[in-house]
Design an enzyme around this catalytic site. Structure first.
Site, short mmCIF file in Angstrom:
data_model
loop_
_atom_site.label_atom_id
_atom_site.label_comp_id
_atom_site.label_asym_id
_atom_site.label_seq_id
_atom_site.Cartn_x
_atom_site.Cartn_y
_atom_site.Cartn_z
NE ARG A 146 -4.18 -1.91 2.39
CZ ARG A 146 -3.85 -3.39 2.22
NH1 ARG A 146 -2.75 -3.93 3.02
NH2 ARG A 146 -4.77 -4.30 2.10
CE LYS A 202 -0.14 13.44 -15.24
NZ LYS A 202 -0.58 13.70 -16.48
CD GLU A 211 7.29 15.81 -23.01
OE1 GLU A 211 6.19 17.36 -22.85
OE2 GLU A 211 6.57 14.65 -23.23
CE LYS A 256 5.14 16.97 -14.99
NZ LYS A 256 5.53 15.63 -15.45
CD GLU A 275 -3.77 15.49 -16.20
OE1 GLU A 275 -4.70 15.27 -16.91
OE2 GLU A 275 -2.70 15.81 -16.06
NE ARG A 283 0.62 16.32 -13.01
CZ ARG A 283 1.14 16.09 -12.37
NH1 ARG A 283 0.65 16.34 -10.62
NH2 ARG A 283 2.39 14.77 -12.68
CG ASN A 307 -1.76 15.76 -20.27
OD1 ASN A 307 -0.34 14.99 -20.06
ND2 ASN A 307 -2.79 16.15 -19.66
CG HIS A 338 1.01 14.41 -24.26
ND1 HIS A 338 1.93 15.91 -24.29
CD2 HIS A 338 2.05 13.67 -23.58
CE1 HIS A 338 2.99 15.89 -23.78
NE2 HIS A 338 3.21 14.82 -23.22
CG HIS A 365 -0.77 9.38 -24.80
ND1 HIS A 365 -1.46 9.93 -23.99
CD2 HIS A 365 0.58 9.96 -24.38
CE1 HIS A 365 -0.71 10.68 -22.77
NE2 HIS A 365 0.99 10.25 -23.59
CG HIS A 389 6.31 10.29 -24.96
ND1 HIS A 389 4.79 10.36 -25.48
CD2 HIS A 389 5.85 11.37 -24.16
CE1 HIS A 389 3.92 10.88 -24.52
NE2 HIS A 389 5.14 11.71 -23.99
#
Length: 360
Positions: free
Chosen positions: A120, A142, A184, A226, A236, A240, A244, A247, A251, A264
């Site tokens: 956990r 993330k 990026e 960032k 997000e 935030r 993206n 993206h 993606h 990427h």
């Protein structure tokens, strides 16, 4: 000397430490003699940096285990995640153990997700070795694995204990990976900082040549930008999402072509141009600004044309699985001018198809 930044998240705050030979700077790892760590890396990075890191830690009284997984985006899977968990269990690691992610964005994401899940939640440290991971994926918490139907769809927000950015690691980075990281970097200029975009126009050749002072400034500035966004919106829910840019399109390329066929950053490069064309079709972005972005991407040796084999209609099913979608309607991050973006709700799919066709 290391430059140290802070991601301010109250009790989850942590430092980003940037400099040459940071890999050898034990105090910034925030470990103590007697701690147990499991270092996860891939078969490309292991021969380059695993012995150095292991020796440094053991000389400071840290008990180390390691696990080496295959290199590549196609291995950002539940199987790799399970390999890490199995190694933790087989070696009787406890809640006091620490995971170290030594590698690029794939390693950082999978290790972070394993850390979030093991008993956990245990501590983990990011040691990013690619430009993309140093300026982006190692910061912000993330963590995720990919699914054949969507990238990063299974994961958790889980912050590291520390981020250690060793600029020397970039010396062994293949040119294609360096360029992918610059996508990026350029993204930050488009979404948040016009002056930084101008700086990139003047210094992109220095970055490609790994000029130390330019690279140090670039990475630190990206991390600062960032960190501010993450501090304002950790999970997000709002601002935030602007990180993206490009993206949602990118993606789709990665998922359709198979993870790893396009890097990427390469997919994000074309995705940012598609977003810019979408913004132009909506009347909120100019041809001159599109040209400036395209020229900078070309100078960074990044693609500006979509995959020839991928029809525009193939993008839509993937884009509709994007995490920003609400009630089956596309939500896209679109520029309004260089240095500023906004999230646009319910973007018309025909308009999206037109913007994709603009990048043929």
């Amino acid at each position: 000397m290391l430059k140290t930044l802070t991601v301010s998240l109250n009790e989850r705050s942590y430092s980003i430490n940037i400099g040459e030979n940071a890999l050898l700077d034990f105090p910034h790892f925030q470990l103590k003699a007697g701690d147990r760590v499991l270092i996860t890396t891939n078969d490309t990075i292991a021969p380059l940096y695993l012995p150095t890191l292991t020796t440094m830690l053991e000389q400071n009284g840290i008990k180390t285990d390691s696990v080496i997984v295959p290199d590549g985006e196609k291995y950002k899977t539940m199987a790799t995640w399970n390999t890490i968990l199995s190694q933790l269990l087989a070696n009787n690691h406890t809640r006091q153990s620490v995971l170290i992610a030594l590698g690029g964005g794939v390693i950082g994401d999978v290790v972070g997700f394993a850390a979030a899940c093991y008993q956990r939640g245990i501590r983990f440290i990011q040691v990013p070795t690619t430009l993309l991971s140093q300026v982006d994926s190692s910061v912000g918490g993330k963590t995720a694995i990919n699914h054949p139907l969507g990238k990063n769809m299974i994961g958790a927000f889980y912050q590291p204990q520390a981020v250690i950015v060793d600029l020397n690691c970039l010396k062994t980075l293949p040119p294609r990976e360096l360029s992918a990281g610059l996508a990026e970097v350029i993204k930050y200029g488009i979404i948040l900082d016009y002056d930084f975009f101008v700086w990139l126009e003047h210094h992109i050749d220095d970055l490609l040549a790994l000029e130390p002072s330019a690279m140090r400034y670039c990475i630190a500035h990206c991390c600062e930008l960032k960190a501010k966004v993450v501090a304002a919106d950790e999970t997000e829910q709002d601002i935030r999402a602007i990180l993206n840019l490009g993206h949602t399109y990118g993606h789709a390329i990665e998922a359709e072509l198979g993870y790893g066929n396009w890097l990427h950053g390469e997919a994000v490069s074309v995705g940012m141009l598609m977003a810019a064309h979408t913004a132009k079709l909506l009347g909120q972005f100019s041809d001159d600004e599109i040209t400036r972005i395209k020229q900078l991407l070309i100078r960074a040796k990044l693609p500006v044309v979509k995959p020839e084999s991928m029809l525009p209609t193939a993008y839509i099913p993937h884009m509709l699985r994007d995490k920003k979608v609400l009630s089956g309607k596309l939500r896209l991050v679109l520029p309004t001018k260089i240095g500023h973006v906004k999230v646009v709700d319910d973007v018309n799919q025909d308009l999206v198809l037109q913007s994709i066709e603009c990048c043929e």
